[in-house]
Design a protein around this motif. Sequence first.
Motif, PDB file in Angstrom:
ATOM      1  N   PRO A 168       0.810  -1.225   0.000  1.00 32.77           N
ATOM      2  CA  PRO A 168       0.000   0.000   0.000  1.00 32.77           C
ATOM      3  C   PRO A 168       0.840   1.270   0.000  1.00 32.77           C
ATOM      4  O   PRO A 168       0.488   2.248  -0.675  1.00 32.77           O
ATOM      5  N   VAL A 169       1.953   1.285   0.731  1.00 30.36           N
ATOM      6  CA  VAL A 169       2.816   2.476   0.751  1.00 30.36           C
ATOM      7  C   VAL A 169       3.427   2.705  -0.617  1.00 30.36           C
ATOM      8  O   VAL A 169       3.480   3.848  -1.107  1.00 30.36           O
ATOM      9  N   GLN A 170       3.889   1.652  -1.283  1.00 30.44           N
ATOM     10  CA  GLN A 170       4.460   1.803  -2.613  1.00 30.44           C
ATOM     11  C   GLN A 170       3.414   2.300  -3.610  1.00 30.44           C
ATOM     12  O   GLN A 170       3.719   3.121  -4.483  1.00 30.44           O
ATOM     13  N   LYS A 171       2.192   1.818  -3.485  1.00 31.55           N
ATOM     14  CA  LYS A 171       1.128   2.292  -4.375  1.00 31.55           C
ATOM     15  C   LYS A 171       0.825   3.763  -4.109  1.00 31.55           C
ATOM     16  O   LYS A 171       0.586   4.535  -5.055  1.00 31.55           O
ATOM     17  N   CYS A 196      -8.269   7.066  -9.505  1.00 32.93           N
ATOM     18  CA  CYS A 196      -7.228   6.039  -9.633  1.00 32.93           C
ATOM     19  C   CYS A 196      -7.651   4.694  -9.067  1.00 32.93           C
ATOM     20  O   CYS A 196      -6.946   3.709  -9.233  1.00 32.93           O
ATOM     21  N   ARG A 197      -8.769   4.665  -8.342  1.00 32.06           N
ATOM     22  CA  ARG A 197      -9.323   3.407  -7.823  1.00 32.06           C
ATOM     23  C   ARG A 197      -8.299   2.652  -6.988  1.00 32.06           C
ATOM     24  O   ARG A 197      -8.042   1.459  -7.200  1.00 32.06           O
ATOM     25  N   THR A 198      -7.725   3.338  -6.030  1.00 27.42           N
ATOM     26  CA  THR A 198      -6.668   2.738  -5.226  1.00 27.42           C
ATOM     27  C   THR A 198      -7.177   2.013  -3.988  1.00 27.42           C
ATOM     28  O   THR A 198      -6.447   1.231  -3.403  1.00 27.42           O
ATOM     29  N   ALA A 251      -5.791   7.016   1.588  1.00 28.83           N
ATOM     30  CA  ALA A 251      -5.364   7.724   2.796  1.00 28.83           C
ATOM     31  C   ALA A 251      -3.843   7.871   2.828  1.00 28.83           C
ATOM     32  O   ALA A 251      -3.311   8.936   3.163  1.00 28.83           O
ATOM     33  N   LEU A 252      -3.133   6.812   2.474  1.00 23.32           N
ATOM     34  CA  LEU A 252      -1.676   6.880   2.431  1.00 23.32           C
ATOM     35  C   LEU A 252      -1.191   7.825   1.329  1.00 23.32           C
ATOM     36  O   LEU A 252      -0.118   8.427   1.451  1.00 23.32           O
TER      37      LEU A 252
END
Length: 333
Positions: free
Chosen positions: A127-130, A284-286, A292-293
């Motif tokens: 998630p952080v990399q995304k 971006c549909r993350t 949040a990140l």
Amino acid sequence: MKYSLIVPVYDRPDEIRDLLESLAGQSSEDFEIIVVEDGSSRPCGDVAARFAAAHPHIPLKYLVKPNSGPGQTRNYGAEYAAGEYLIFLDSDVLVPPGYFNAIDGELERCPADAFGGPDRADESFTPVQKAISYSMTSFFTTGGIRGGRRKLDKFYPRSFNMGVKKDLFKRLGGFSKMRFGEDIDLSIRIFESGSSCRLFPEAWVCHKRRTDFRKFFKQVHNSGIARINLYKKHPSSLKAVHMLPAAFTVSASIMLIAGFFCPWAWLPLLAYAVLIFCDALLVCRTGVEVAALSVAAAFVQLCGYGSGFLRAWWERCVLGRGEIQAYRKNFYK
């Protein structure tokens, strides 16, 4: 041979393994791979050997040299290249199966002396990399200058995904000895030479970047410093879009301090955070966690770059000092 892929690597055997495996799935085979070990304490020679044994149809050269930084390491690899085009990739990228087909299609449509492609996140990323990938590619954080469809300045190829004709690369002297920003320096010199250089939007790679916000801050802080170093070398290269993170950093600092006396002063920062969250979530549909990140990543990116820019501006443009560097020992980490 048409393409020579040159990859500098320092203490990243796992990432090189992932990159090589992604290259094994290419639909085109008109390329060679040149991995250059830049004085690593954890070399990837065994990874390269296993790949070469498993995929004998893909030429692979594994070179070892003393540590000198990524720019000079790419130059070293270029000396051993047999391809018409040199393609520079970072060791932390994954290459999709249609990568070379996309490049071939663009070159057939309109030949180019140099080119670059955008980057995006892969499903396998944390998630952080995304979130970091979002912050480095969103129009609301970078102005689209890293390969977005909307952009505030023209596209300059960067060395995580950059191609250039070998004869042009040699004529320009390759990458300079700048420790940071050497890829933008080369792109500027390509444009100044009158050569054709453009974005290939479908020739994208998945870029892992940094794995946490502390490392990400160091990376973008160095990038902010590099922008001033580039300005001192190429005065016309500095554009208003490059100053926006510094303006954001100063404004955010003032609003944060003012907010302790008047909470309404925090509203612009809150509005920007909501904008980033909604864009990451809806456009971006993350997903909620990554959205949040992404807010945190956007603030780290803008303030990291902005503080580096301001630091270098003060030391170089106000105090008149020479080229400065930061976090040099952690460049690859």
